[in-house]
Design a protein around this motif. Sequence first.
Motif: not given
Length: 212
Positions: A50-51, A131-139
């Motif tokens: 899903e991400e 750094p985050s790809a922001e594919l889920r909350p808090g990732q």
Amino acid sequence: WSSEGSITDSEALAANLGMETFTVPISPMMEAFEKALAPAFAGRERDVTEENIQSRIRGVIMMSFSNKFHWMLLATGNKSEVAAGYCTMYTCGSLAPIADLYKTEVYQLAQWFNEREGMCAIPQNIFDKAPSAELRPGQKDQDSLPEYDMLDSILHALIEESKRAEDIELPGVTPEDVNRVQSLMRRSAFKRLQLPPLLPVGNHAFGVHVHM
């Protein structure tokens, strides 16, 4: 999913650089994919599948802008992400301008740009947040990758210095760390074969090179 901070940071950066922005919600598209796949995925937990759908939707949106307005789409992956396979397969873009810069070098370049301009064109929060790809909350990137300082030091030894894993000795780095990074590189080699052309700045750039 995008954090509020990511949206406001992006809007502030664009405003500082005099760039126009568009906000395109992808929730309806994500929901449509999940509904279509629900029968086949019944009984299975959400995971990177899903991400990755989310990142591919983003790519379609960006390609649509490129096609409609005849703009060049730039791939945003850096050398650390590309080497470790931390990128979506078939990365969207006609040119990958920073794909021969390690993540730590991207930060250094950004700091140099702010100092050269004599202003914080790039908001400080972009430097400060994880750094985050922001594919889920808090990732966060470091959920599945080593810290970038460590990752880049190992990658530099493997790629730029052509060292064997067993010959790499770095402060605070264990042989297990080196083997893990080398394994990430090997498993993601197929992704690098599909990179957009990049701008080489060193002697060991991946993929197809564009010389300006």
